[in-house]
Structure formats: C-alpha cells, structure tokens
Scaffold this motif. Sequence first.
Motif, PDB file in Angstrom:
ATOM      1  N   ASP A   9       7.765  -2.876 -12.041  1.00 52.39           N
ATOM      2  CA  ASP A   9       7.506  -3.490 -10.743  1.00 52.39           C
ATOM      3  C   ASP A   9       6.024  -3.359 -10.390  1.00 52.39           C
ATOM      4  O   ASP A   9       5.370  -4.330  -9.998  1.00 52.39           O
ATOM      5  CB  ASP A   9       8.376  -2.774  -9.690  1.00 52.39           C
ATOM      6  CG  ASP A   9       8.544  -3.591  -8.415  1.00 52.39           C
ATOM      7  OD1 ASP A   9       8.237  -4.795  -8.438  1.00 52.39           O
ATOM      8  OD2 ASP A   9       8.986  -3.016  -7.403  1.00 52.39           O
ATOM      9  N   LEU A  10       5.512  -2.147 -10.567  1.00 50.96           N
ATOM     10  CA  LEU A  10       4.100  -1.916 -10.249  1.00 50.96           C
ATOM     11  C   LEU A  10       3.191  -2.740 -11.165  1.00 50.96           C
ATOM     12  O   LEU A  10       2.177  -3.287 -10.707  1.00 50.96           O
ATOM     13  CB  LEU A  10       3.773  -0.426 -10.401  1.00 50.96           C
ATOM     14  CG  LEU A  10       4.331   0.476  -9.298  1.00 50.96           C
ATOM     15  CD1 LEU A  10       4.161   1.944  -9.663  1.00 50.96           C
ATOM     16  CD2 LEU A  10       3.642   0.180  -7.967  1.00 50.96           C
ATOM     17  N   ARG A  11       3.555  -2.823 -12.430  1.00 46.47           N
ATOM     18  CA  ARG A  11       2.745  -3.633 -13.348  1.00 46.47           C
ATOM     19  C   ARG A  11       2.753  -5.092 -12.898  1.00 46.47           C
ATOM     20  O   ARG A  11       1.720  -5.762 -12.938  1.00 46.47           O
ATOM     21  CB  ARG A  11       3.302  -3.529 -14.777  1.00 46.47           C
ATOM     22  CG  ARG A  11       3.019  -2.198 -15.463  1.00 46.47           C
ATOM     23  CD  ARG A  11       3.849  -2.034 -16.725  1.00 46.47           C
ATOM     24  NE  ARG A  11       3.603  -3.091 -17.693  1.00 46.47           N
ATOM     25  CZ  ARG A  11       4.458  -3.469 -18.640  1.00 46.47           C
ATOM     26  NH1 ARG A  11       5.646  -2.889 -18.735  1.00 46.47           N
ATOM     27  NH2 ARG A  11       4.150  -4.423 -19.473  1.00 46.47           N
ATOM     28  N   THR A  12       3.913  -5.569 -12.453  1.00 41.02           N
ATOM     29  CA  THR A  12       3.994  -6.954 -11.982  1.00 41.02           C
ATOM     30  C   THR A  12       3.158  -7.133 -10.724  1.00 41.02           C
ATOM     31  O   THR A  12       2.384  -8.087 -10.608  1.00 41.02           O
ATOM     32  CB  THR A  12       5.469  -7.321 -11.691  1.00 41.02           C
ATOM     33  OG1 THR A  12       6.251  -6.962 -12.814  1.00 41.02           O
ATOM     34  CG2 THR A  12       5.608  -8.810 -11.430  1.00 41.02           C
TER      35      THR A  12
ATOM     36  N   VAL B 107      13.360  -0.952  -5.848  1.00 38.67           N
ATOM     37  CA  VAL B 107      13.174   0.350  -6.479  1.00 38.67           C
ATOM     38  C   VAL B 107      13.269   1.497  -5.478  1.00 38.67           C
ATOM     39  O   VAL B 107      14.012   2.462  -5.692  1.00 38.67           O
ATOM     40  CB  VAL B 107      11.820   0.404  -7.214  1.00 38.67           C
ATOM     41  CG1 VAL B 107      11.499   1.823  -7.630  1.00 38.67           C
ATOM     42  CG2 VAL B 107      11.848  -0.517  -8.424  1.00 38.67           C
ATOM     43  N   ALA B 108      12.535   1.380  -4.385  1.00 30.93           N
ATOM     44  CA  ALA B 108      12.502   2.497  -3.442  1.00 30.93           C
ATOM     45  C   ALA B 108      13.892   2.765  -2.874  1.00 30.93           C
ATOM     46  O   ALA B 108      14.317   3.914  -2.748  1.00 30.93           O
ATOM     47  CB  ALA B 108      11.499   2.216  -2.328  1.00 30.93           C
TER      48      ALA B 108
ATOM     49  N   TYR C 183       3.447  -0.552  -2.251  1.00 26.87           N
ATOM     50  CA  TYR C 183       4.260   0.462  -2.917  1.00 26.87           C
ATOM     51  C   TYR C 183       4.443   1.668  -2.006  1.00 26.87           C
ATOM     52  O   TYR C 183       5.558   2.165  -1.805  1.00 26.87           O
ATOM     53  CB  TYR C 183       3.572   0.873  -4.221  1.00 26.87           C
ATOM     54  CG  TYR C 183       4.179   2.068  -4.896  1.00 26.87           C
ATOM     55  CD1 TYR C 183       5.383   1.953  -5.582  1.00 26.87           C
ATOM     56  CD2 TYR C 183       3.560   3.316  -4.850  1.00 26.87           C
ATOM     57  CE1 TYR C 183       5.945   3.048  -6.208  1.00 26.87           C
ATOM     58  CE2 TYR C 183       4.120   4.419  -5.476  1.00 26.87           C
ATOM     59  CZ  TYR C 183       5.316   4.284  -6.145  1.00 26.87           C
ATOM     60  OH  TYR C 183       5.880   5.373  -6.763  1.00 26.87           O
ATOM     61  N   ILE C 184       3.331   2.114  -1.398  1.00 20.51           N
ATOM     62  CA  ILE C 184       3.392   3.263  -0.493  1.00 20.51           C
ATOM     63  C   ILE C 184       4.316   2.968   0.682  1.00 20.51           C
ATOM     64  O   ILE C 184       5.170   3.779   1.051  1.00 20.51           O
ATOM     65  CB  ILE C 184       1.967   3.623   0.001  1.00 20.51           C
ATOM     66  CG1 ILE C 184       1.161   4.202  -1.168  1.00 20.51           C
ATOM     67  CG2 ILE C 184       2.014   4.581   1.178  1.00 20.51           C
ATOM     68  CD1 ILE C 184      -0.316   4.369  -0.877  1.00 20.51           C
ATOM     69  N   TYR C 185       4.172   1.797   1.249  1.00 24.08           N
ATOM     70  CA  TYR C 185       4.999   1.440   2.393  1.00 24.08           C
ATOM     71  C   TYR C 185       6.490   1.450   2.032  1.00 24.08           C
ATOM     72  O   TYR C 185       7.316   2.006   2.757  1.00 24.08           O
ATOM     73  CB  TYR C 185       4.594   0.063   2.938  1.00 24.08           C
ATOM     74  CG  TYR C 185       5.491  -0.404   4.059  1.00 24.08           C
ATOM     75  CD1 TYR C 185       5.320   0.055   5.358  1.00 24.08           C
ATOM     76  CD2 TYR C 185       6.544  -1.277   3.806  1.00 24.08           C
ATOM     77  CE1 TYR C 185       6.160  -0.349   6.380  1.00 24.08           C
ATOM     78  CE2 TYR C 185       7.403  -1.687   4.804  1.00 24.08           C
ATOM     79  CZ  TYR C 185       7.215  -1.225   6.099  1.00 24.08           C
ATOM     80  OH  TYR C 185       8.061  -1.612   7.107  1.00 24.08           O
ATOM     81  N   GLU C 186       6.801   0.836   0.886  1.00 25.81           N
ATOM     82  CA  GLU C 186       8.213   0.771   0.470  1.00 25.81           C
ATOM     83  C   GLU C 186       8.795   2.163   0.262  1.00 25.81           C
ATOM     84  O   GLU C 186       9.939   2.439   0.605  1.00 25.81           O
ATOM     85  CB  GLU C 186       8.358  -0.032  -0.838  1.00 25.81           C
ATOM     86  CG  GLU C 186       8.047  -1.508  -0.734  1.00 25.81           C
ATOM     87  CD  GLU C 186       9.121  -2.291   0.026  1.00 25.81           C
ATOM     88  OE1 GLU C 186      10.101  -1.692   0.458  1.00 25.81           O
ATOM     89  OE2 GLU C 186       8.925  -3.517   0.203  1.00 25.81           O
TER      90      GLU C 186
END
Lengths: 377, 377, 398, 398
Positions: free
Chosen positions: C299-302, C251-252, C75-78
Amino acid sequence: MDFSLSEEQILLQDSVVRFVQDEYEFEKRRKIISSEDGFSRDNWKTFAELGWLAMPFPEEMGGIDGTPVETMVLMESIGKGLIVEPYLATVVLAGGLIKEAGSPAQQEELIGGIVDGSTMMAFAYAEAQGRYNLADLVTTASQQGDGWVLKGSKCVVLGGPSADKLVVSARTSGDQMDSNGISLFIVDANASGVSRRNYTTVDGNQASDITFNNVSLANSDLLGAEGNALPIIEKIIDEATAAVCAEAVGAMEVTYQASVEYAKTREQFGVAIGQFQVLQHRMVEMFMETEQTKSLLYLAIMKLAEGADDAAKTVSALKAKVGTAGRFVGQQAIQIHGGMGMTDEMSVGHYFKRLTMINTLFGSVDHHMKRFAQLSD
Amino acid sequence: MDFSLSEEQILLQDSVVRFVQDEYEFEKRRKIISSEDGFSRDNWKTFAELGWLAMPFPEEMGGIDGTPVETMVLMESIGKGLIVEPYLATVVLAGGLIKEAGSPAQQEELIGGIVDGSTMMAFAYAEAQGRYNLADLVTTASQQGDGWVLKGSKCVVLGGPSADKLVVSARTSGDQMDSNGISLFIVDANASGVSRRNYTTVDGNQASDITFNNVSLANSDLLGAEGNALPIIEKIIDEATAAVCAEAVGAMEVTYQASVEYAKTREQFGVAIGQFQVLQHRMVEMFMETEQTKSLLYLAIMKLAEGADDAAKTVSALKAKVGTAGRFVGQQAIQIHGGMGMTDEMSVGHYFKRLTMINTLFGSVDHHMKRFAQLSD
Amino acid sequence: MDLSFSAEELAFRDEVRRFFKEEYPKDLLEKRSKGQVLSKDDIVRSQKALAAKGWAAMNWPVEHGGTGWTATQRYIYEEEAAAVDLQPLVPFGLSMVAPVIYTFGNDEQKKRFLPDILESNVWWCQGYSEPGAGSDLASLKTKAVRDDDHYVVTGTKTWTTLAQHADWIFCLVRTDGSGKKQEGISFLLIDMKSPGISVRPIITIDGGHEVNETHFEEVRVPAENLIGEEGKGWTYAKVLLTHERTGIAAVARSKRSLSKIKKFAAKQMNGGLPLLEDETFRRRISEIEIELMALEMTDLRTLAAVSLGGAPGPESSILKIKGTEIQQALTELAMEVSGYYAMPFIPESLEPGWNGDPIGPEEAVGTASKYFNMRKTSIYGGSNEIQKNIISKAVLRL
Amino acid sequence: MDLSFSAEELAFRDEVRRFFKEEYPKDLLEKRSKGQVLSKDDIVRSQKALAAKGWAAMNWPVEHGGTGWTATQRYIYEEEAAAVDLQPLVPFGLSMVAPVIYTFGNDEQKKRFLPDILESNVWWCQGYSEPGAGSDLASLKTKAVRDDDHYVVTGTKTWTTLAQHADWIFCLVRTDGSGKKQEGISFLLIDMKSPGISVRPIITIDGGHEVNETHFEEVRVPAENLIGEEGKGWTYAKVLLTHERTGIAAVARSKRSLSKIKKFAAKQMNGGLPLLEDETFRRRISEIEIELMALEMTDLRTLAAVSLGGAPGPESSILKIKGTEIQQALTELAMEVSGYYAMPFIPESLEPGWNGDPIGPEEAVGTASKYFNMRKTSIYGGSNEIQKNIISKAVLRL
C-alpha cells in the motif's frame, strides 16, 4: 464391501425427499422460522407418523432398529431441505443418550415420548469455558439427601427452547478437566431453578443458554452410572457429529448444484458466467470437495455401524473435512452468485449459513484435527 | 519514509545486471557448474574488481560501507542470474561474523583477504540433530593448554569445498540447547583433523559435510568473546536470511515473468495458453505473491538497516513468506511450462530448484512461523 | 530507502492524536468502543467534525478543500484513526462522486455540489449496479431520455448502499442504446426527493439492511445535472473506480481488528490455556499478520508511486484483492475465537445504539453476522475475479 | 453399506500375502526396501513373476489372461502389493496398449501381441505427445503416409518414457491432414528396431533420465500393424485415456509413503523432540492423511460403480487430480522432514543398484529429486487443468 443402500433405505430417502418437496418449499420454511416456536409442531407430528422419530431405537423400546446408515440417509435429506425441526437435539442426542445409558424405566418413559412425538428434549453439555472439550465442566451436581443438587450454566443448547426435558452433563467428582467424575441427569426443563435464555441462531435454529440454580433432582434422575458418563457422551456426540456431517453433505450438494445452475443462466459480458474457465474450475473443485466429503461420510458411518475401534478417529476426520470443504463450497457459492448470493431472498445464503454453523457445532476444524492426530497414535 | 534507491544503489544494480547479461548466459552457467570447482574463480576476481566483495565492510576494514540495502540490491540480481559463486558464504556469512565479532588483527587479515578475493570462507553452524535451531549444538571446543580442541560435525556447509578458512560454532560450555556457552572459532580448512565430504547441492551450489576430529586451535582463533556468540550468530544469520530472500525475490520475478512470456507464445488448442483464464489468474497470483514478498523484503531490509527491535521478527515473516510464495511461484511456473518445464534444458526448472532450496536454507516456513509468533509476544 | 518519519511528520502525528483526544466528539468514540452501530445523525456529526478540522477530503485537490497531505501523512492519519476506531467515512460523496465532479464537472456544478459534500450537508448514494448487470457494469439498462431541458429516467439500480439515508444519488444511465455498450452511458446527478423514485430495502444474509433496490419511474432530472458530455459517463466512472481501489486495502483497520482478535483470543480458554497460546491458532493469526505486514508495504509503495505522479495504476488491484482477503479472513478468525457463541443471533444488535445484554462474551456478539456481511467485499467494487482480469490484461499484458 | 470382507476375500488376502512371502523374488523386495532403483532386468523379472502367478493383467478380460478380480479383490491386492513396496508395473504394455489391442485389434494382432505383453517378453513405450502438442494431443503432426502395404512414418514423439528400454512403441500418427484434427489420426504399432528410429534422452530437473524424444525418419511400418480403421485412432486413444485414469489414484502407494514419512519424522529431532510430535508438522501430516482416506473411499466407490457396469465415467478425473495432489504433497513433506539434508545431490543414487554412503540420513537421499520429479504427475496423462475441463463439461455440463 458394499456401498449401496438397501431397498428400505431407499424408501426412507424417498419419503424425506417427498416431505421436503411438499412441506418445505423455501417460503414455507421462512414462515416456520419466524413463527412463535421457530419450528412446526405439525411437521413434528408428521415426523412421528412417518416413523422418523422412532428410527434409531431398538424395537423393544418402540423403535424400528435403524443403524447409523438410516440416520445418515435421513440427515442428508434434512440438509438438502434445511429442515429446522430439532431432530438432532431430541432424537440423535437426547434419545441416543437414553438409549445408551438409560434404565428400563427411563427408556420406557422418555423414548416412548420421543417416538410418539409428545416429548421434546435437548442435551445441555457445552460450557463457556470448556469450548469444545466435553470433559471441561464446572457445572456440578452434589449429593444431597436422597437426591442431587445441580448448579451451573450451559451454553448454546440446541433445541433448548422447545425441550420438555433436558439431559445435562455435570461433574459429580474430580477436577475441572478430569475424564472421571462426570455424570448425566434428566432435568425437567420447567423445574424450579432452571432458567432459559432462548434465542434463534444465525442459521435459523433455536437454542438456549440455561442456568441451573440449585435445582433439586431425585436419584432416579441420574442417567447411567455416576461418574462414568464421559465415554457415553463421547460416543453419542460422535454419532451426532456424523449425523450433522450427513446434513452438511446434503447441504453442500444442493449448494454446489445451485451454483452450477445459476452459472448456466446468469449472463455477464454477453455470455453465461458458467463459460468462464475460472468459475468452471472452481465449481469442479466444489464438486470434488463434496464428493471427497461424501466418501469420508460413508467411511465414518460404516465404521460407526460396525463399532470399529477407529470410528472416533474417522468421525473427527470427517468433521474436519466438513469444516473446510463446507466453508469452501459455501463461500464460493456466494461468490458465484455475486450480489444475489448476499441477499436473504435467495436460498443459497441460508445453506452457507447452515454450513458455517455446522463447522462450529461439536468442534471446529482445529479441534477435530487435533483429536484426529491424538487418536492416530 | 522513502522506498526509492539512491543513485549509487542504482549504479550497483546496473553493474550486476550487466555482469549477468555478459557472463552468465544460461549455457555459460551450466559449464561453470560442471567445472571442477563448481564456480568460476575468474568471476570471483571480477567480483573483487567490481568492489562487490568489499560491499558490506566499513571503510576502515577496506570496505565501502554498504548497508543491508546494498546487499539486497546485489542479491536480488544474483537471484535473477542464478549466480553460484559463493558470495553469501564468504561475504555475508563469514565476512559478517568477522566484521561483527573479530579482533582488529582478525579483521585486517581475513576481511582484507575477502575484499581482495584471495580468501574464500564458509560458516559451519548447522548440525544434523539441531535442524534449524542455532543453539542446538553438540560440537564442542574444550580448553587445552593455551588453546582449544574442536570436536564434532557440521552439515551442509555452503561454500565448504572452496573455503580456505571456516568459521565454526561450537559449545564451550553448557548443555546441548543452552543459549549461553556458544563460541565461534576461525579454523583453517586444511588443518589436521578437518575432513570434508564435498558435494553439489540439487540447485547447483557447492557444500560440504565437515568433521572436526580433535582439531587444535590457538587462543587467537577464538572469534569474539567466549560463550557469548549466539546473539552474534543470530544477527548475522538474520542478515544472511534477508540476503537470500532478496535472491529469492529476484528469482521469483524472473520465474513468473518467464511463465508469462511462455504462455504468450505456447499454443494449445489453437490459441496461446495465456488466453486461458485459469492460467491468467494463476499468473496474476504469481505476480501478486512476488509483489507481496518484495514488500516484506523492503520492510525487513529497512528494519535491519535501522537496527530496529523488531528486525528479527520481520526477517522471520519475510523468510516464511519467501518459503510459501517461492514454492507457489516455482510450482506453478513448472505447471504452466508443462512438460518443457520438467526438462533440465530450460532455465525455469533451475529457478524452481533454487527457490526450493532457499526455503530449506536457514529454516523452513514452519521454523520461521514459530519464531515469528515467539518474537511477536 | 528508509522507514523513519521526519520531525514535521512526527509533529503531524501529535496533532492528529490531539485532535482525536480533544476536539472530536467523545461520545462517538465511546459508542464505537462499545461496538455500537452509529445512527445516521452520529455519522453526519462525525464527518462534520472532520470537515471542521479540514480533514474530510484526503484525496481532493487543495483548491477544493482537500488536505494536501503527502503519502506519509495519509498513512499517519489512517493509523491514528484506526487506533481510536474512528467511524469510516461514508465514501459515496467524499471519495466517489466528488472526484468526478471536480475532475469532469463544470464550474457551476463544482460550486453547487462540492461544499455540501465537503461539509457532509448532503448524503449521497451510488447508482451504478443493476439487477441484470453485476460485474458487467457497462451492460446497464436504466434509460435517460432527453426531453427538452430534462432527462426522463426509468429503470432500476440495485445495491444502493444506505439509499435509505440519501439526499442525492449519482447514476450511470443509458442515453444511447445504439453502438458499443460503453459509449451510450452518461453520468447524472439525481435528487432523491424527485417524484418517481422509490427505495426497496434488501435484507442481506447477515440480517442487516445496508443495501436497497432503487426504482426510477419516469423521473425528471434537469439536464444541468449531467456531468461532462452525454455518452462519456463510462470514462468518468472508470477513473472513479481506480480511486475507489486505493482506499480499499484497509490496512490500518485490519491491524486494529487483528489486535482486537488477539485480545479476545487471550481471554478465551481452550483446554485450560488461552486460545492465543494454542500453536495451531497462533499460526493462523501469524499468517494473516504477515500478509497484512506485506500489504501495508504494498500500500505504501503504491501511495509513494502515486505521490510521484498521478493516479494509481492497475497494480492497485492487488490492494483490493489482498485487502478483502485479509478482511474476510479476520472475520472468520473472530468467529473461530467465539466458539459456540458465534451461533446466537441478536437482531437488535445490528440497530444503532443497541446496548443490550450480550449472549456469551460481548466480543462474540455479531461475529457471524460480520463474517457473512464481509463476503460482499470480494464481490463489490469490481469482484476479485474482475480485478484479476484487470491485472492480467493491464499489467501482465496477457 | 458395509466395509467388511467376506470369507473368500479374506482367503484371497492370505493367498496374496503368501505369494509375496514365498513365491515372488526375495532379492527384488530387498532392493526396494533399501530404496534402490531396479534395473531393466529386475523389472522384467518382477513382472514375469506376477505373470507366472496369473496376476499381471488386472484389467484384462479373463479370456485374454486377465485376473477376473472383483473391485474388492483389486483393492486387497493393491494394499498387499503396497505393503511389500512391490515395483509398480510398467504400464505401457499391460495397461495401455493391451486394452486397445484386445478391444479394437483384429484376431491376428491379438494373437501376435497380447501373450508377449502378458508375459513381459516385450517392452512397450508410448508415442502420443509431440513437442508442439502437449495437452492438445490431437494437434499432433507425425505423418504416416501409406505406401503400398506399408506406412512411412516421419516425425517426433516426446516424453517417451523408458524408450531406451523399449522393443515396441504404440503411436498416434496423422494419416490425413484435411478435415477435423481428431479425424485424421491412426493408431500404429512400431518395432523400435526399425531403421530410421532414433532416441534422444531428455534429462529432467530431478537429474534423472526417464523420458526421451523419439525421432522417426521415414520409418517403414507394415500396414498390418495398424489397429482398427485408419483415421479412428483418436477414438481408441480416448478409451485408453479413461483406463489410464483409474489406476492413477495410487492410494495404496501413497499410504505406504505416508507411513514411511511418519517413521522418518519420528526419528528426526527438532528442538529436542521428534518432529512427528510437533503440532504444526503433525497437522500437515493429518491433512494429507484425511485427504487420502477420502480418496481411498472415492476410489472404491468408483471401482464399485465400474464393476456394476462398464468403463469409469468422467468422475474418475477426481482420482487423477486428488491422487497426484496427494503424491506431490507427500514428496514435499519428505523433503521438509529431511531439513538441510534435502540439499545434497548424489547423481549416482538415481542409478540402478546404487548402494553408496548416504549424505545425512538414508531416508533423506533423493527426497528433493523425488519432489522435483513428481511435479510431472499434474502435467502428464492429461494435465490436472485438462481433467477439470473434462469434469466441467462432462459432469457439470457447463
């Protein structure tokens, strides 16, 4: 109340349908668009011969006295054929303004030229900062000696590249957004100080960005009374908006019908995709949206024809509906055609693109929804 | 980042689920609603025994130090069971305000009463002219001698009929819409000058319109600092909004699942209606909307829990989404249930009604969309 | 439940930021910031820079060169990659064929193909769709007939994205015409330089050349290029399709587009006010923004669920549907902001490195083309209708 | 093409206006203007007043007492009736069973039933739906067994609207259980006072009692009450269903609601301004208004086509779908305007003649109930999904 076309109107309709069948087959259209002019001067001659270029003008100007109903009939078929010849720019917009505001001399010269096909015209009204607001003008014309000096820029002038003459709106007094102080001028497209950047639009039409760098105009180039042009501009833009909505309805009809036909033959998972209920209902919605839009088109056209007080409001209702319904029909047509709908080869994508650009032309949905609300009070 | 519940939170969840199973079967709920009080005082005692009434309060106030996550867990299950006992009014709203702004004496007395189930409360904040704007107040409290005189009316006070004590927002200075000059007072619901018109709401809850006709208050009835109550009110209303959104998510989950189950068994044209692709996709959309709403719920709850700067903005995003998604899920559930969905006998209509009223509570979609945009700048 | 990053995660974020600031080719970021289309060479350079850092293969197992990142690190990278508008990875090698090779390929295939994919030495394209088979992928007809130690492949693949650049193609081919249609499909890797392959460009409605039709005329493919067992290709492809769905929420990137659109709308005037301050327009922005906030959490939940165990479930179809709806809505919005300047078409602006004079504001250039182009996203990768069928069947059990 | 009225049409409009001003019962208009529910007696009085004027039967042929109006006259009448908020006709006699009787009934039936319907002497209700058969009407199970010169009817009908007031019911019954399900259905008229009939109220989610379940326990019905031929009932019912769809656009009524909502919104304040002046709210109003303008024209186009020849085509399903969408959207809007005052529930306000104190503004009373109640409109009369199936098949030929 009567919703049927007259015999003459049906004959007109037939003649455009025949022209599209004979002269506007899809590959021919593609060649026309990629030609030097981006449209066919031969077709333009045919338009003149068939009397289409004379349609909306009174007999005394050499026209054949057509009403907004005739323009609708013509434009609906233009939409079905995706015709790119600049009928709207020359006849409906520029021609409409001259019919409405021109002096007898201007009418004789310019409408004469339009009717016989020798003069092509365009209306330069939009400015970058003004968005869809017709009164938001920074282009100015200042009196100088016996004439005027025109300064400023106009954007996305439809039919600009082929125009021999331009009608240009400019501020002769007042502040940037004032309703008063707006005037119209006839400007020779090749006059000194006029420079055009010509381009094709995404839907295969031709337009220009035009700069006026101290262009000298004679007093006789003024079209109509000085400072009072806004109501005339609004009236003609309303007529042109209704006309382009008729074009959209024609395009929507072809688009949903093409989707239905495609869905009947395209097989997936062993059945025609038209058997899938989700797609069936979606096509029903495309059909319903087209019918509802057509209803508003008839309403607006009849209101314009009778010069009703609420004609402008009705035109905005129509244009907003064309925006949303045209987008829905276009997007879903692509979706139903799947990958094939994404290709330049198939005609459906070209209808989609035209419908998308019609939404932008003369103001998007939001613009017309607000105007509708204002005019409803 | 962590999206899982702790062990204690899972235990809490289990306890509410069990309560709903054992004590809130649909016919039992119907009897509770048509009873004198419109809710069950026995259930309220059970809530106290299970510690739910102590949930959000710090240990030093006799609470068990729950965070917004615990409230969410509880409210989601309350939504699944359509529980009508006024937890939101007493614990989240009134309790929240006293926890936030009360003096030690007020906290001891009132939170003590809330926790042991002996005191029921309500928060009277909304006014007819103010719609959803918390600062738009014409109810006034004017200083008189050692105390205050309260004058005005409040509308649709949730939990009003059963409240022993009220928290009331009133203007102690400033103009009708000023942010400053708003204060909170504790008012005995049976005090002289307080009159309640009690009624059931369309979703089976209890509320009152309350008039304050020169009600005398002591200085010690002021809750928090004079004139500075708005930020506190906003904070607690945000927490309550998130709580009621958790309830909505619970209700949405039951609603879409009930529709799916119904569609699997209800036959038309010789097949289960769940075989029709149009209904399948619609139920998929109901599922997706519920999941997306749940995502925003988690986001808002975590933002509230960490006291983030953008917590309020996130709550408005959530509430707007609950409004649109809850409406969609509710309307489509009725449509899928057909005529049966229209009957009072089936539970699905009651979920639909609750979801409809949650949209109104604390501000409709439009209100929260505007607030979201303002808070985004 | 909480949203905070650990100290390690914050350090990781700093490292990503530092990398984009100091190590990654500056000129590529500049071209992107000017809205220029990158050339093939640029794209390869970009991917090689990531590979050199060990960041090219987010999904791969560590043993094959994957990053081994947690869901939060991804997530951070994206987020950071979107912040610098990093050129997206060409997915066909790194995200699509590689997982099939490392999951179902033999050791020799892994050794032969994976390193070149990881380092972007070889450009791959995908040969799934056929003119007759769109959403109904399994009805494909391209034949592969065994002839000694070769397969002879004949047929046509379509929508082969960037086949004009490709060195290799992975194909689903029919090795058995009898029986259930899913069962006679095999997974074959084919060198694009093989005699008998020809590529015909397909121009799309936006005017661009991104996809092609790829013809196979008795192309001889060594049998060692078969992945796994003959006739099991469908099973392998299905696994891959789920992988494809996870990245697709975008998302990002959508957050970045949204913020660009807001900036553009703050400059465009309407009746003397910035369009961004127009209540109606702002509402439209907010609706997308909220849907995107929700999708980010979905997305994060997935991702979190995936990191707890295995492949993403059918719920991930939500990411495809909502992700593409948002991407499409954003292109529509950008066009709306452009006003009349959505209309001009500059064909050259679609070419790599175009740096000409815009017509109207530069933000408006190509907004209509982008809008037209993005209609593909609800069609490809399993149309959104197919995704709903999947959820209906696999999640709702209808 | 033109929209203008002829001199005769303008004179007709004046006559309609005069009638409502001078002849029609004033007290009924007053009750309606106060938002009161009319009692059974009130409704009958209203219909009798119209019958006395010869205006009760808009669709009937002139020979049976129909108005003989042109499409334009109907339009004018509907506009004027909506302007005074005329109580809608109870459709079961005048619009539903009558067309079946005058089209398919024998002379004796016409003589016996039509005059009482025309003059509202007899209250009819409809026995089509059954608990098991919703949209799939033809799967009905209520049995009618021939016994000498009677049918013996056993079964259950549901959603029998206002059966609590009804003197007669027209029913679809199964006279033959073999063969195609549509073919064993007959059309029977049944006296509600017959022994063996019982009516159970169904309370709906809005709290009202409008519909019922009607049970038939070996009810003996004279065979002379059979319409047309045994086994042809389905054909007759289908003709009736199309008739039902034409009135359903409800354009004039929706225009009236819209204008009431605007007035209400002009009084409700939001942040110190009338809600009606709120840009977002106004947009919502405008969207419905435009859809309604379009529907009005679609309705007129359909009427014009009908007056040129015969029954409305399947296109008239648009009127049902769009008409009910608009009606539902309007009730939603009224609830939105009410704000917090949508929440209180006053059960007595649903009773005829209730004149109590409102909670909040009087315009807000019952807005939520109305919203809940109107959800039925997309379900009954052939659900909107069924209407789309009809258009798909009959218009698009899919």
